[in-house]
Design an enzyme around this catalytic site. Structure first.
Site, PDB file in Angstrom:
ATOM      1  N   GLU A 198      -0.607  -9.346  -0.152  1.00  0.00           N
ATOM      2  CA  GLU A 198      -2.040  -9.518   0.128  1.00  0.00           C
ATOM      3  C   GLU A 198      -2.850  -9.603  -1.169  1.00  0.00           C
ATOM      4  OE1 GLU A 198      -1.840  -6.096   2.712  1.00  0.00           O
ATOM      5  OE2 GLU A 198      -2.460  -7.312   4.420  1.00  0.00           O
ATOM      6  N   GLU A 227       4.684  -4.778   7.603  1.00  0.00           N
ATOM      7  CA  GLU A 227       3.905  -3.710   8.238  1.00  0.00           C
ATOM      8  C   GLU A 227       4.339  -3.359   9.660  1.00  0.00           C
ATOM      9  OE1 GLU A 227       2.620  -6.098   6.390  1.00  0.00           O
ATOM     10  OE2 GLU A 227       1.165  -5.253   4.994  1.00  0.00           O
ATOM     11  N   GLY A 229       0.666  -4.937   1.000  1.00  0.00           N
ATOM     12  CA  GLY A 229      -0.521  -5.041   0.142  1.00  0.00           C
ATOM     13  C   GLY A 229      -0.274  -5.830  -1.141  1.00  0.00           C
ATOM     14  N   ALA A 238       0.865  -1.181   0.000  1.00  0.00           N
ATOM     15  CA  ALA A 238       0.000   0.000   0.000  1.00  0.00           C
ATOM     16  C   ALA A 238       0.904   1.234   0.000  1.00  0.00           C
ATOM     17  CB  ALA A 238      -0.884  -0.022   1.228  1.00  0.00           C
TER      18      ALA A 238
END
Ligand code: CAA
Length: 274
Positions: free
Chosen positions: A111, A131, A108, A63
């Site tokens: 993910e 993260e 992300g 992200a």
């Protein structure tokens, strides 16, 4: 769209996250466009989808950290929901989705790959959930899907340590199904990059899936996904229903007639254009 490339190739399509300067990091715009692109897939024609990243370096490097850096609690939660909604759309997309992981798949990006049905990667791929090093938890499904894919112990180790793993280790723990190396000639010169080999393999897999009975393939995806979410007694009932749903379809009639009939040409002719 600025950040999504989409190409339909006969009965499958390739969707590319195209924000190479930022290693294809997912900001709100990329997520919105990904959502929109998925909504535009022609499901009458397309029977399998490949998702990859632009460039040879990165699938998706996570992200967008710049965008996340100033979010409030409520905005953080909403950003998580935005990513989760798109990734859940991929996970429950009616047709199979293959992640062709061509480099970094971090946060992300890992993910996103995990929301796809199948993951294959190039030899330079790197996976991880970094993260906690940034002061946050994985927020686009990582705490849930990683544990389901590789087991809680391995997922917890990866997430708590924030240690990235390379392609061979990702293969060893079952995070990817296959790792592709560059093709070289006898002198050791690269004739096909690992990314090219990977994409060719992803497209071949998509095309193989697309050649099978489409209703049956969709029902398999639904049976596996929905069945994994409930206990075995309920799961087999889900399978029975989706198995039953295949009968009386042209796919089933053709598939079985083709197997049973000695005159394959006659069967082909009878089902032509159906
Ligand atoms: N967000 C925003 N920008 C990113 C980014 C990210 N996740 N990852 C890379 N970029 C940008 C860099 O800022 C850089 O931009 P500039 O050229 O404008 O400076 C550009 O992409 C190239 O990156 P690097 O110069 O850092 O390239 P590198 O080869 O030195 O390193 C890397 C590559 C190891 C992947 C490194 O970029 C990196 O660690 N990126 C962040 C990875 C990460 O922590 N991802 C998780 C994000 S959090 C998350 O995803 C939360 C969630 O679960 C929803």
């Amino acid at each position: 769209m600025e950040y999504i490339l989409y190409e339909q190739k006969e009965q499958y399509a390739v969707l590319t996250i195209n924000r190479e300067k930022a290693l294809n990091a997912l900001n709100s715009q990329v997520l919105d466009e990904l959502n929109e692109a998925l909504g535009q897939v022609n499901l009458e024609e397309v029977r399998a989808l490949v998702i990859t990243g632009a460039g040879a370096k990165s699938f998706v490097a996570g992200a967008d950290i710049g965008e996340m850096s100033s979010l409030t609690k409520a905005e953080g939660e909403a950003f998580g929901k935005k990513g989760n909604d798109v990734f859940r759309k991929i996970e429950t997309f009616p047709i199979p989705v293959i992640a062709a992981v061509n480099g970094f798949a971090l946060g992300g990006g890992c993910e996103l790959a995990m929301s796809c049905d199948i993951r294959i990667c190039s030899e330079n791929a790197v996976f991880g959930q970094p993260e906690v090093g940034l002061g946050i938890t994985p927020g686009f499904g990582g705490t849930q899907r990683l544990a389901r894919l590789v087991g809680a112990g391995m997922a917890k180790q990866m997430i708590y340590t924030a240690r990235n793993i390379k392609a061979p280790e990702a293969y060893r723990i079952g995070l990817v199904n296959e790792v592709y190396a560059a093709e070289t000639d006898e002198a050791g010169n690269v004739v096909k990059s690992a990314q090219e080999v990977l994409l060719a393999a992803a497209e071949k897999m998509a095309s193989t899936i697309a050649k099978n009975a489409p209703i049956a393939v969709r029902n398999c995806k639904k049976a596996i996904n929905d069945g994994l979410a409930v206990d075995m007694d309920k799961a087999i009932v889900i399978e029975e229903k989706l198995f039953g749903d295949c009968f009386e379809t042209e796919d089933q009639k053709y598939g079985m007639a083709f197997f049973l009939d000695k005159n394959k040409e006659k069967v082909k002719e009878a089902f032509k254009n159906k």
